[in-house]
Motif scaffolding. Structure first.
Motif, PDB file in Angstrom:
ATOM      1  N   LEU A  54      -6.450  -1.809  -4.965  1.00 37.00           N
ATOM      2  CA  LEU A  54      -5.082  -1.456  -4.586  1.00 37.00           C
ATOM      3  C   LEU A  54      -4.144  -2.643  -4.800  1.00 37.00           C
ATOM      4  O   LEU A  54      -3.011  -2.482  -5.287  1.00 37.00           O
ATOM      5  CB  LEU A  54      -5.069  -1.014  -3.116  1.00 37.00           C
ATOM      6  CG  LEU A  54      -3.793  -0.389  -2.585  1.00 37.00           C
ATOM      7  CD1 LEU A  54      -3.407   0.843  -3.392  1.00 37.00           C
ATOM      8  CD2 LEU A  54      -3.966   0.001  -1.118  1.00 37.00           C
ATOM      9  N   LEU A  55      -4.640  -3.811  -4.461  1.00 45.17           N
ATOM     10  CA  LEU A  55      -3.851  -5.029  -4.679  1.00 45.17           C
ATOM     11  C   LEU A  55      -3.552  -5.212  -6.169  1.00 45.17           C
ATOM     12  O   LEU A  55      -2.409  -5.500  -6.566  1.00 45.17           O
ATOM     13  CB  LEU A  55      -4.619  -6.234  -4.131  1.00 45.17           C
ATOM     14  CG  LEU A  55      -3.957  -7.597  -4.231  1.00 45.17           C
ATOM     15  CD1 LEU A  55      -2.703  -7.644  -3.387  1.00 45.17           C
ATOM     16  CD2 LEU A  55      -4.915  -8.681  -3.767  1.00 45.17           C
ATOM     17  N   ALA A  97      -9.647  -2.154  -1.534  1.00 42.23           N
ATOM     18  CA  ALA A  97      -8.453  -2.918  -1.179  1.00 42.23           C
ATOM     19  C   ALA A  97      -8.067  -3.857  -2.320  1.00 42.23           C
ATOM     20  O   ALA A  97      -6.878  -4.000  -2.646  1.00 42.23           O
ATOM     21  CB  ALA A  97      -8.700  -3.704   0.100  1.00 42.23           C
ATOM     22  N   ALA A  98      -9.073  -4.479  -2.937  1.00 36.60           N
ATOM     23  CA  ALA A  98      -8.785  -5.360  -4.073  1.00 36.60           C
ATOM     24  C   ALA A  98      -8.201  -4.554  -5.229  1.00 36.60           C
ATOM     25  O   ALA A  98      -7.262  -5.004  -5.905  1.00 36.60           O
ATOM     26  CB  ALA A  98     -10.065  -6.078  -4.504  1.00 36.60           C
ATOM     27  N   ALA A 144       1.722  -1.310  -2.369  1.00 37.96           N
ATOM     28  CA  ALA A 144       0.302  -1.399  -2.722  1.00 37.96           C
ATOM     29  C   ALA A 144      -0.235  -2.801  -2.459  1.00 37.96           C
ATOM     30  O   ALA A 144      -1.332  -2.970  -1.908  1.00 37.96           O
ATOM     31  CB  ALA A 144       0.098  -1.008  -4.187  1.00 37.96           C
ATOM     32  N   VAL A 145       0.551  -3.816  -2.837  1.00 44.36           N
ATOM     33  CA  VAL A 145       0.118  -5.198  -2.589  1.00 44.36           C
ATOM     34  C   VAL A 145      -0.018  -5.441  -1.089  1.00 44.36           C
ATOM     35  O   VAL A 145      -1.018  -6.010  -0.612  1.00 44.36           O
ATOM     36  CB  VAL A 145       1.130  -6.185  -3.219  1.00 44.36           C
ATOM     37  CG1 VAL A 145       0.880  -7.596  -2.709  1.00 44.36           C
ATOM     38  CG2 VAL A 145       1.006  -6.162  -4.737  1.00 44.36           C
ATOM     39  N   ALA A 146       0.975  -4.983  -0.322  1.00 38.92           N
ATOM     40  CA  ALA A 146       0.927  -5.189   1.130  1.00 38.92           C
ATOM     41  C   ALA A 146      -0.282  -4.487   1.741  1.00 38.92           C
ATOM     42  O   ALA A 146      -1.007  -5.071   2.562  1.00 38.92           O
ATOM     43  CB  ALA A 146       2.217  -4.678   1.763  1.00 38.92           C
ATOM     44  N   SER A 147      -0.533  -3.240   1.316  1.00 35.06           N
ATOM     45  CA  SER A 147      -1.663  -2.489   1.867  1.00 35.06           C
ATOM     46  C   SER A 147      -2.983  -3.183   1.525  1.00 35.06           C
ATOM     47  O   SER A 147      -3.876  -3.314   2.375  1.00 35.06           O
ATOM     48  CB  SER A 147      -1.674  -1.058   1.313  1.00 35.06           C
ATOM     49  OG  SER A 147      -0.467  -0.412   1.609  1.00 35.06           O
ATOM     50  N   GLY A 148      -3.111  -3.612   0.271  1.00 34.87           N
ATOM     51  CA  GLY A 148      -4.336  -4.288  -0.148  1.00 34.87           C
ATOM     52  C   GLY A 148      -4.571  -5.568   0.645  1.00 34.87           C
ATOM     53  O   GLY A 148      -5.681  -5.845   1.108  1.00 34.87           O
ATOM     54  N   LEU A 149      -3.492  -6.338   0.832  1.00 33.68           N
ATOM     55  CA  LEU A 149      -3.636  -7.604   1.565  1.00 33.68           C
ATOM     56  C   LEU A 149      -3.990  -7.349   3.030  1.00 33.68           C
ATOM     57  O   LEU A 149      -4.790  -8.082   3.618  1.00 33.68           O
ATOM     58  CB  LEU A 149      -2.331  -8.409   1.463  1.00 33.68           C
ATOM     59  CG  LEU A 149      -2.074  -9.053   0.094  1.00 33.68           C
ATOM     60  CD1 LEU A 149      -0.726  -9.766   0.085  1.00 33.68           C
ATOM     61  CD2 LEU A 149      -3.181 -10.038  -0.257  1.00 33.68           C
ATOM     62  N   VAL A 161      -5.716  -4.892   4.308  1.00 29.98           N
ATOM     63  CA  VAL A 161      -7.136  -4.532   4.428  1.00 29.98           C
ATOM     64  C   VAL A 161      -8.026  -5.739   4.147  1.00 29.98           C
ATOM     65  O   VAL A 161      -9.004  -5.992   4.863  1.00 29.98           O
ATOM     66  CB  VAL A 161      -7.482  -3.369   3.476  1.00 29.98           C
ATOM     67  CG1 VAL A 161      -8.968  -3.073   3.514  1.00 29.98           C
ATOM     68  CG2 VAL A 161      -6.693  -2.125   3.866  1.00 29.98           C
ATOM     69  N   LEU A 162      -7.676  -6.510   3.110  1.00 35.36           N
ATOM     70  CA  LEU A 162      -8.500  -7.678   2.781  1.00 35.36           C
ATOM     71  C   LEU A 162      -8.471  -8.717   3.907  1.00 35.36           C
ATOM     72  O   LEU A 162      -9.433  -9.462   4.101  1.00 35.36           O
ATOM     73  CB  LEU A 162      -8.011  -8.311   1.472  1.00 35.36           C
ATOM     74  CG  LEU A 162      -8.324  -7.517   0.202  1.00 35.36           C
ATOM     75  CD1 LEU A 162      -7.703  -8.185  -1.016  1.00 35.36           C
ATOM     76  CD2 LEU A 162      -9.828  -7.376   0.018  1.00 35.36           C
ATOM     77  N   GLY A 186       4.823  -0.903  -5.935  1.00 36.58           N
ATOM     78  CA  GLY A 186       3.991  -2.078  -6.186  1.00 36.58           C
ATOM     79  C   GLY A 186       3.902  -2.960  -4.953  1.00 36.58           C
ATOM     80  O   GLY A 186       2.815  -3.420  -4.573  1.00 36.58           O
ATOM     81  N   THR A 206     -13.639  -3.231   0.867  1.00 30.42           N
ATOM     82  CA  THR A 206     -13.061  -4.442   0.282  1.00 30.42           C
ATOM     83  C   THR A 206     -12.745  -4.233  -1.191  1.00 30.42           C
ATOM     84  O   THR A 206     -11.686  -4.641  -1.679  1.00 30.42           O
ATOM     85  CB  THR A 206     -14.040  -5.622   0.448  1.00 30.42           C
ATOM     86  OG1 THR A 206     -14.318  -5.785   1.830  1.00 30.42           O
ATOM     87  CG2 THR A 206     -13.462  -6.899  -0.106  1.00 30.42           C
TER      88      THR A 206
END
Lengths: 59, 410
Positions: B249-250, B246-247, A17-22, A24-25, A14, B243
């Motif tokens: 995945l978050l 990525a959202a 995944a949060v780190a990867s998403g952040l 990229v965003l 988890g 984007t």
């Protein structure tokens, strides 16, 4: 949903995944960050598996 | 490789689940290769012959099916010998179908009918939202209940037989007592001295109900992704696929962190890996994720047909410029980018061509004397192909992520 003992594998995946998403965003690049993210993730995942194995044996 | 196909024994009436609710396993007793199709048919409530025919058609359409089958053979566990074969209730209508079946149907449609109306963003996004809402609103299946669960307590304590009641929750009738057991018809209680002892029963395992967290997470992912896609397709918002992923995945990460202490969401882990893999692929191949799949051939005969960019995510792409009306006074610029596959660019015999070629991993070939090929990783090369005096001038900026890049004359 039922409470259950701490699940370190879910926790580590988890967090990754949060780190990867952040990353990229925020406009970052996963391939560039992988040099840090992947080793850290692997270490954390390995520790998580060991913790869970220890918990299973103790339980 | 082919194993014998046995007639598997019919599953007992109690061993049926709703489509997609049982455990997905490979079926060893009814396998043609490794039992993937048979296991899928049992799991989804379909006729195994239908699944095999669809798999065969897909193999003919794209070799990716073989790779998917191979991965499934390793990833899906085989049913253990002591594990009963469980078949889902037969799907009789669209409402009974599992979302995996619907997603599979969409993939088949993509492969069979590429570029048709129902693959345009609007209907596809609406379908995503619909599947997500269906996941959120459908009833929880009876199989979520523990087999020993009582009506109100959740567990049943083992006890001696009661003369008046059937076993709780089973719906079965009570067998008549054996002769000489001391039981008489019409009696309401056992004679104390003749009451049979309760049989030894194994202790019940603690019952942990199935968590809805993973399903809710997946549903929200589908609804959210579909809504973003929908709004983007009608130009109300502008969100790139990168984007949006990525959202997603978050969101998966947040759900997994919640699942650290409450509920279970292990099913979201492979989806998270898939999204992370697509994001890495997007960075590696310099091709937009919505650039399309399949084989493309562009034959340029008129000025109007000539584009500056040709992008494809995966497949084989041919850009044929041999008959293109290229300018002889200025340099014509053409970019072609391919994620995974083979890219071939055909240039006129008399053109002077400069090429900036990039291949992440694979082969690069170009015309000319001597060694005109290179293979390996991170290939980055500038090439000049001499033309005839007064011939057209062309500059190609070409990139391939994984595959072959070839420039040919004529």
């Amino acid at each position: 949903m039922v409470d259950h003992p701490f699940d370190p594998v879910s926790f580590v995946l988890g967090l990754m995944a949060v780190a990867s998403g952040l990353i990229v965003l925020a406009g970052g690049n996963l391939v560039e960050q992988a040099r840090i993210l992947l080793p850290l993730g692997l270490i954390a995942f390995g520790i998580a598996v060991l913790v869970r194995l220890g918990g299973d044996r103790a339980g | 490789m082919m194993g014998p196909m046995n007639d598997a024994p019919p599953s007992p009436p109690g061993d049926r689940t709703r489509p997609g609710d049982g455990r997905l396993v490979r079926e060893p007793d009814d396998s043609m290769v490794s039992g993937v199709c048979s296991g899928l048919a049992d799991w989804l409530g379909l006729d195994v012959r239908l699944v095999r025919v669809l798999a065969a058609i897909l193999v003919l359409i794209t070799p990716w099916t073989l790779l998917a089958y191979l991965v499934a053979s390793f990833a899906i566990p085989e049913r253990r010998p002591d594990e009963p074969r469980v078949r889902a209730e037969r799907v009789t209508g669209l409402g009974d179908a599992h979302p995996a079946l619907l997603v599979g149907a969409v993939i088949v449609a993509v492969l069979l009918f590429d570029d048709t109306w129902f693959l345009h963003p609007f209907p596809a996004a609406v379908a995503l939202v619909a599947v997500g809402i269906w996941l959120l609103t459908r009833d929880r299946p009876p199989s979520d209940r523990h087999p020993n669960a009582g009506e109100d307590s959740g567990t049943t304590v083992a006890s001696g037989p009661s003369p008046t009641d059937a076993p709780s929750g089973t719906g079965r009738s009570v067998e008549p007592p054996p002769p000489g057991s001391g039981w008489s018809p019409g009696a309401t209680e056992w004679p104390t001295e003749q009451m049979p002892l309760a049989p030894e029963q194994p202790p019940l395992e603690p019952f942990e109900p199935r968590s809805v967290l993973g399903r809710v997470g997946l549903a929200l992912l589908l609804v959210g992704g579909g809504l973003v896609w929908l709004l983007d397709s009608v130009d109300l918002i502008d969100v790139s696929a990168r984007t949006a992923m990525a959202a997603g995945l978050l969101g998966i990460g947040v759900v997994l962190i919640v699942a650290t202490w409450r509920g279970r969401a292990a099913g979201l882990i492979p989806i998270g890996f898939l999204l992370a893999g697509l994001l890495v692929l997007d960075e590696a191949v310099d091709v937009p994720l919505d650039a399309g799949l399949g084989d493309r051939t562009y034959t340029i005969d008129t000025v109007g047909e000539l584009r500056e960019d040709y992008d494809l995510l995966a497949g084989d792409m041919v850009v044929d410029l041999t008959a293109a009306p290229l300018s002889r006074t200025r340099t014509t610029e053409v970019d072609a980018n391919l994620g995974v596959g083979d890219l071939e660019v055909r240039v006129p015999e008399d053109a002077r061509v400069t090429v900036d070629a990039t291949v992440r991993a694979g082969d690069l070939d170009w015309p000319g004397p001597g060694d005109t090929s290179e293979d390996g990783t991170s290939i980055d090369r500038s090439i000049t192909l001499a033309g005839e005096p007064g011939g057209p001038r062309l500059h190609l900026d070409l990139s391939v992520g994984f595959g072959t890049l070839e420039v040919v004359r004529g």
